[in-house]
Motif scaffolding. Structure first.
Motif, mmCIF file in Angstrom:
data_model
loop_
_atom_site.group_PDB
_atom_site.id
_atom_site.type_symbol
_atom_site.label_atom_id
_atom_site.label_comp_id
_atom_site.label_asym_id
_atom_site.label_seq_id
_atom_site.Cartn_x
_atom_site.Cartn_y
_atom_site.Cartn_z
ATOM 1 N N GLN A 139 0.824 -1.204 0.000
ATOM 2 C CA GLN A 139 0.000 0.000 0.000
ATOM 3 C C GLN A 139 0.861 1.259 0.000
ATOM 4 O OE1 GLN A 139 -3.407 -0.152 -0.304
ATOM 5 N NE2 GLN A 139 -2.869 -2.287 -0.689
ATOM 6 N N GLY A 140 1.884 1.291 0.861
ATOM 7 C CA GLY A 140 2.720 2.486 0.916
ATOM 8 C C GLY A 140 3.962 2.353 0.075
ATOM 9 N N GLY A 141 4.488 1.148 -0.047
ATOM 10 C CA GLY A 141 5.683 0.957 -0.829
ATOM 11 C C GLY A 141 6.573 -0.111 -0.238
ATOM 12 N N LEU A 142 7.842 -0.065 -0.620
ATOM 13 C CA LEU A 142 8.812 -1.075 -0.225
ATOM 14 C C LEU A 142 10.029 -0.401 0.400
ATOM 15 C CD1 LEU A 142 8.610 -3.126 -3.530
ATOM 16 C CD2 LEU A 142 7.500 -3.690 -1.365
ATOM 17 N N VAL A 143 10.667 -1.133 1.319
ATOM 18 C CA VAL A 143 11.817 -0.586 2.045
ATOM 19 C C VAL A 143 12.984 -1.561 1.950
ATOM 20 C CG1 VAL A 143 12.700 0.186 4.274
ATOM 21 C CG2 VAL A 143 10.310 0.602 3.677
ATOM 22 N N PHE A 144 14.189 -1.024 1.714
ATOM 23 C CA PHE A 144 15.412 -1.829 1.777
ATOM 24 C C PHE A 144 16.547 -0.943 2.281
ATOM 25 C CE2 PHE A 144 15.091 -0.009 -2.448
ATOM 26 C CZ PHE A 144 16.368 0.430 -2.735
ATOM 27 N N GLN A 148 13.319 3.930 0.561
ATOM 28 C CA GLN A 148 11.883 3.713 0.427
ATOM 29 C C GLN A 148 11.466 3.923 -1.026
ATOM 30 O OE1 GLN A 148 9.376 5.792 3.181
ATOM 31 N NE2 GLN A 148 10.781 5.532 4.904
ATOM 32 N N LEU A 149 10.765 2.927 -1.571
ATOM 33 C CA LEU A 149 10.247 3.015 -2.933
ATOM 34 C C LEU A 149 8.735 3.063 -2.854
ATOM 35 C CD1 LEU A 149 11.186 2.959 -5.947
ATOM 36 C CD2 LEU A 149 10.658 0.518 -5.923
ATOM 37 N N ASN A 150 8.179 4.235 -3.125
ATOM 38 C CA ASN A 150 6.734 4.423 -3.057
ATOM 39 C C ASN A 150 6.142 4.119 -4.431
ATOM 40 O OD1 ASN A 150 4.083 5.751 -3.170
ATOM 41 N ND2 ASN A 150 4.632 6.559 -1.149
ATOM 42 N N LEU A 151 5.434 2.997 -4.532
ATOM 43 C CA LEU A 151 4.918 2.550 -5.821
ATOM 44 C C LEU A 151 3.753 3.393 -6.312
ATOM 45 C CD1 LEU A 151 5.056 -1.318 -5.311
ATOM 46 C CD2 LEU A 151 6.761 0.179 -6.348
ATOM 47 N N ARG A 153 3.096 6.622 -5.609
ATOM 48 C CA ARG A 153 3.549 7.976 -5.974
ATOM 49 C C ARG A 153 4.735 7.945 -6.924
ATOM 50 N NH1 ARG A 153 4.585 10.755 -0.350
ATOM 51 N NH2 ARG A 153 5.373 12.396 -1.717
ATOM 52 N N ARG A 154 5.256 6.745 -7.172
ATOM 53 C CA ARG A 154 6.384 6.559 -8.089
ATOM 54 C C ARG A 154 7.565 7.440 -7.674
ATOM 55 N NH1 ARG A 154 5.503 3.807 -12.681
ATOM 56 N NH2 ARG A 154 7.140 4.932 -13.783
ATOM 57 N N GLN A 155 7.945 7.290 -6.401
ATOM 58 C CA GLN A 155 9.052 8.071 -5.867
ATOM 59 C C GLN A 155 10.010 7.174 -5.097
ATOM 60 O OE1 GLN A 155 6.698 11.189 -3.751
ATOM 61 N NE2 GLN A 155 8.006 12.620 -4.859
ATOM 62 N N LEU A 156 11.273 7.566 -5.116
ATOM 63 C CA LEU A 156 12.308 6.885 -4.343
ATOM 64 C C LEU A 156 12.891 7.868 -3.344
ATOM 65 C CD1 LEU A 156 14.287 4.454 -3.906
ATOM 66 C CD2 LEU A 156 15.776 5.559 -5.609
ATOM 67 N N PHE A 157 13.029 7.418 -2.082
ATOM 68 C CA PHE A 157 13.616 8.249 -1.040
ATOM 69 C C PHE A 157 14.842 7.544 -0.475
ATOM 70 C CE2 PHE A 157 9.135 9.274 -1.242
ATOM 71 C CZ PHE A 157 9.133 10.663 -1.239
ATOM 72 N N ASN A 158 15.937 8.291 -0.321
ATOM 73 C CA ASN A 158 17.146 7.697 0.233
ATOM 74 C C ASN A 158 17.025 7.581 1.754
ATOM 75 O OD1 ASN A 158 17.772 10.203 1.404
ATOM 76 N ND2 ASN A 158 19.132 10.801 -0.262
ATOM 77 N N PRO A 159 17.982 6.948 2.420
ATOM 78 C CA PRO A 159 17.876 6.758 3.874
ATOM 79 C C PRO A 159 17.777 8.053 4.675
ATOM 80 C CG PRO A 159 19.477 5.232 2.977
ATOM 81 C CD PRO A 159 19.109 6.166 1.858
ATOM 82 N N LYS A 160 18.153 9.184 4.084
ATOM 83 C CA LYS A 160 18.013 10.475 4.755
ATOM 84 C C LYS A 160 16.621 11.071 4.578
ATOM 85 C CE LYS A 160 22.907 11.718 4.203
ATOM 86 N NZ LYS A 160 23.859 12.713 3.620
ATOM 87 N N GLY A 161 15.776 10.384 3.810
ATOM 88 C CA GLY A 161 14.427 10.880 3.561
ATOM 89 C C GLY A 161 14.349 11.846 2.394
#
Length: 244
Positions: A139-144, A148-151, A153-161
């Protein structure tokens, strides 16, 4: 088509005949089309109006189409389809590496242009694949590893946000890999899942997109931690992935 809110396409080509043919064909499909003959007019338009997709000629008169694409990409992840009349694979690789999401050679078939436009627009708003490894669609996305990969909103966030800018092609490839972690995926499988079964894209498309993703994801792109090359087989995304 979307009658109430037609998608806005911009065509940039210095050949009037090409502009007229593409404008007529895509307008009949229900799109709002803006034809332009100069790259600098495209850059001006992007400051004033929203654009959903750009069709850009590689060889513009007195302009470098690749440079124009790069300038667009510095501002926005708008999908870019590049056109060229030269059958040199080096140009295609360079175009993809710098900015493009797809590449079409002249002379082209109008039905193929329309199909590719539809595919690019679809991929720019939603994933064209179904998660295969995770049991339910996130629902919100995936984390590794803090990424964070928000499916949705089609956005990628690095560990710093911080948001990491991805092109449509980069996002689609990363999403496919992250949804199948620790599995080897061949180039053919990756092409099919990101570009569709009838794509005419070439093998190097995936290699170039991987190169671009490594530059954005990896601390050392030459010694990647996440996107591993499996020689003679394809690529493997190595990480523990969980759902948000």
């Amino acid at each position: 088509m979307e009658a109430e809110h037609p998608r806005h396409l911009v065509i940039v080509d210095d050949e009037v005949d090409i502009l007229d043919v593409l404008e007529d064909a895509l307008t009949l499909e229900g799109y709002r089309v803006t034809p332009l003959r100069r790259g600098r007019d495209l850059l001006d338009l992007l400051e004033r109006a929203p654009v959903d997709l750009i069709i850009l000629d590689l060889r513009l008169e007195q302009e470098n189409g690749l440079r124009v694409a790069q300038q667009v990409r510095e501002r926005s992840p708008i999908p870019i389809m590049m056109l060229t009349g030269k059958g040199d694979e080096t140009d295609r690789i360079l175009g993809l590496e710098m900015a493009a999401d797809d590449f079409l050679m002249k002379p082209f078939n109008l039905r193929e242009v329309i199909a590719r436009v539809r595919a690019l627009l679809r991929r720019s708003t939603e994933l064209s694949v179904t998660p295969r490894t995770l049991s339910a669609e996130p629902q919100g996305g995936l984390v590794f590893d803090g990424w964070q990969l928000n499916l949705s909103r089609r956005q990628l966030f690095n560990p710093k946000g911080e948001a990491v800018e991805l092109t449509s092609g980069e996002f689609n490839l990363l999403a496919v890999m992250v949804q199948s972690p620790n599995r080897v995926l061949s180039r053919d499988v990756l092409l099919e899942r990101t570009h569709g079964r009838e794509t005419e894209s070439f093998d190097r498309t995936i290699d170039v997109l991987v190169l671009r993703l490594r530059r954005k994801l990896e601390e050392n792109p030459k010694a990647p931690r996440y996107i591993k090359t499996e020689r003679g087989m394809g690529y493997r995304f190595e990480a523990s992935v969980s759902q948000l």
